[in-house]
Design an enzyme around this catalytic site. Structure first.
Site, PDB file in Angstrom:
ATOM      1  CG  HIS A  69      51.973  35.372  38.126  1.00 46.18           C
ATOM      2  ND1 HIS A  69      51.510  35.450  39.299  1.00 46.18           N
ATOM      3  CD2 HIS A  69      51.846  36.633  37.614  1.00 46.18           C
ATOM      4  CE1 HIS A  69      51.173  36.688  39.826  1.00 46.18           C
ATOM      5  NE2 HIS A  69      51.701  37.463  38.804  1.00 46.18           N
ATOM      6  CB  CYS A 104      54.408  39.055  40.198  1.00 45.82           C
ATOM      7  SG  CYS A 104      53.290  40.116  40.889  1.00 45.82           S
ATOM      8  CG  HIS A 123      53.076  40.945  36.559  1.00 43.07           C
ATOM      9  ND1 HIS A 123      52.209  40.100  36.978  1.00 43.07           N
ATOM     10  CD2 HIS A 123      53.277  40.923  35.362  1.00 43.07           C
ATOM     11  CE1 HIS A 123      51.659  39.771  35.884  1.00 43.07           C
ATOM     12  NE2 HIS A 123      52.233  40.160  34.882  1.00 43.07           N
ATOM     13  CG  ASP A 170      50.030  43.244  38.609  1.00 41.10           C
ATOM     14  OD1 ASP A 170      49.242  42.946  37.890  1.00 41.10           O
ATOM     15  OD2 ASP A 170      50.741  42.162  39.420  1.00 41.10           O
ATOM     16  CG  HIS A 171      46.864  44.711  40.541  1.00 46.30           C
ATOM     17  ND1 HIS A 171      46.917  43.642  41.638  1.00 46.30           N
ATOM     18  CD2 HIS A 171      46.530  43.778  39.510  1.00 46.30           C
ATOM     19  CE1 HIS A 171      46.883  42.304  41.030  1.00 46.30           C
ATOM     20  NE2 HIS A 171      46.681  42.547  39.905  1.00 46.30           N
ATOM     21  CE1 TYR A 220      45.804  43.973  35.434  1.00 42.68           C
ATOM     22  CE2 TYR A 220      44.108  42.592  36.765  1.00 42.68           C
ATOM     23  CZ  TYR A 220      45.335  42.857  36.341  1.00 42.68           C
ATOM     24  OH  TYR A 220      46.241  41.888  36.502  1.00 42.68           O
TER      25      TYR A 220
HETATM   26  C1  DNO Z   1      46.610  39.194  38.773  1.00 41.14           C
HETATM   27  C2  DNO Z   1      47.497  38.597  37.945  1.00 41.14           C
HETATM   28  C3  DNO Z   1      47.205  37.047  37.544  1.00 41.14           C
HETATM   29  C4  DNO Z   1      48.017  36.520  36.677  1.00 41.14           C
HETATM   30  C5  DNO Z   1      48.177  35.031  36.436  1.00 41.14           C
HETATM   31  C6  DNO Z   1      49.267  34.681  35.662  1.00 41.14           C
HETATM   32  O1  DNO Z   1      46.228  40.403  38.965  1.00 41.14           O
HETATM   33  O2  DNO Z   1      48.715  39.076  37.821  1.00 41.14           O
HETATM   34  O3  DNO Z   1      46.063  36.622  37.316  1.00 41.14           O
HETATM   35  O4  DNO Z   1      47.587  37.011  35.515  1.00 41.14           O
HETATM   36  O5  DNO Z   1      48.311  34.512  37.886  1.00 41.14           O
HETATM   37  O6  DNO Z   1      49.054  33.291  35.347  1.00 41.14           O
END
Ligand code: DNO
Length: 393
Positions: A234, A272, A299, A352-353, A371
């Site tokens: 990530h 991401c 992501h 993501d989020h 989340y």
């Molecule tokens: C946040 C996430 C990060 C991710 C880590 C992966 O929302 O995308 O915390 O899980 O960085 O190791």
């Protein structure tokens, strides 16, 4: 089709697997958050979680994350044992049939935000990273020596004003948001323990950290390859140095260096769009075109960039990222894989989020920052539509 997944923090997540099924996601992204950083994930513990997920009619598609112990990042202390444990966890995860493991190599802090309830114009709440507030924390609360040198004079000036005008509550909230640990971060600090942690990185610059990452990859990728589990690193969030700590997975060149460190399809990326997208010089569709064959996890979110490096998380198809262009590039990558006879066509992605909105904002619905249920469901629905529309399927 890509695989639609959803991050579930395990049995303590306020959102249930039954609710997740109704979002249309078929895959789960989860981790054993109760296992202390550095310990081995046993097959029993992994299998127990997997059974839980499968009993709800879902599939455990990605582990996010098996955390990398700080000793490994610094290559000090007990790192040899922690790397051996990491390899053991990878073998155990593979034995349980989990196909992808996500991880990051950010020193001390995982993702960082200053405001967890930034109200956008439709009344929903987003996460925000405000450069002025980061500088106010760094210069006036943490009192890091030379902190001011990390910011522009304009930001330093505004940080001083922010600090003078903020009441105790606002200051405390800022401290908590930055160091008390966001969901999935695994670590949380007080000002004192945070200072101590920063000290442990004295003398570790970007070159050193990158070297430690390369050595780590050379140790874990052969294990992942043999066990048949794909690694997905990530990127840094935000994708630049923070509080004097180096960050080495922030740009296209960084990602290329990771891939070059050990040339194997098992050594891959979590792409991401929100993290890479927080730098204007990261051209997301070009990055997918160039690095796509090694992207094992996606992501999807879009940040709205501001001139001083601040950003907030916009709705998934709004903000500064060109999400249709990213999706198009991803679908081209899938077509390439199909032509090459690869079987990993259904790349897992998760919304993501998401904003806190609608029922997320009701008093009896608790959600972890970023989340949310409805906000992420909106994101997933939009992304699903984008994929369908673009693929014509
Ligand atoms: C946040 C996430 C990060 C991710 C880590 C992966 O929302 O995308 O915390 O899980 O960085 O190791």
């Amino acid at each position: 089709m890509l695989e639609q997944t959803w991050r579930w923090f395990g049995p303590s997540d306020p959102i249930t697997l039954q609710e997740i099924r109704q979002t249309g996601a078929t895959g789960i992204v989860s981790a054993l958050h109760h296992v202390p950083n550095g310990d081995v994930w046993t097959q029993d513990a992994i299998q127990e979680r997997k059974t839980m997920i499968e009993s709800a009619g879902l599939r455990w598609s990605v582990i996010e994350s098996i955390p990398v112990h700080e000793d490994i990042k610094r290559r000090t202390g007990d790192y040899v044992r922690y790397i051996a444990n990491y390899c053991e966890s990878l073998r155990n995860a593979a034995a349980c049939g989990i196909p992808v493991v996500c991880y990051n190599f950010m020193p001390v802090l995982d993702w960082t935000r200053t405001d967890l309830a930034f109200v956008v114009d439709d009344g929903s709440e987003a996460l925000r990273f405000d450069m002025t507030e980061v500088a106010a924390f760094d210069i006036h609360i943490l009192n890091r020596p030379d902190a001011a040198a990390s910011y522009t004079p304009e930001v330093v000036k505004r940080a001083g004003e922010w600090y003078d005008n903020a009441g105790t509550d606002a200051r405390n909230r800022l401290v908590a948001n930055i160091i008390a640990g966001l969901p999935g971060s695994e670590e949380s600090y007080t000002i004192e323990t945070f200072r101590e942690k920063l000290d442990t990185y004295r003398g570790i610059d970007a070159a050193r950290l990158r070297h430690n990452l390369v050595l780590f990859l050379q140790e874990i990728v052969p294990v992942a390859e043999e066990a048949g589990i794909r690694l997905a690193i990530h990127p840094d969030d935000p994708p630049f140095d923070i509080f004097g700590l180096p960050r080495v997975v922030s740009t296209a060149a960084d990602a290329r260096a990771v891939l070059a460190a050990y040339d194997s399809e098992y050594n891959g990326l979590c792409f991401c769009t929100g993290s890479y997208g927080a730098r204007a010089d990261n051209h997301l569709p070009d990055m997918v075109n160039a690095l796509g064959s090694r992207i094992h996890f996606l992501h999807f979110r879009s940040v709205q960039l501001e001139d001083d490096g601040s950003f907030y998380e916009a709705s998934h198809l709004e903000g500064s990222a060109n999400m249709p262009a990213v999706m198009k590039a991803v679908l081209q990558e899938v077509a390439r894989r199909a032509r090459e006879g690869r079987t990993d066509l259904a790349i897992p992605y998760r919304p993501d989020h998401g904003h806190r909105m609608l029922g997320d904002q009701s008093a009896n619905r608790k959600t972890n920052p970023g989340y949310s249920l409805y906000g992420r469901m909106r994101g997933l629905a939009e992304l699903r539509g984008l994929e369908r529309g673009l693929s014509g399927a």
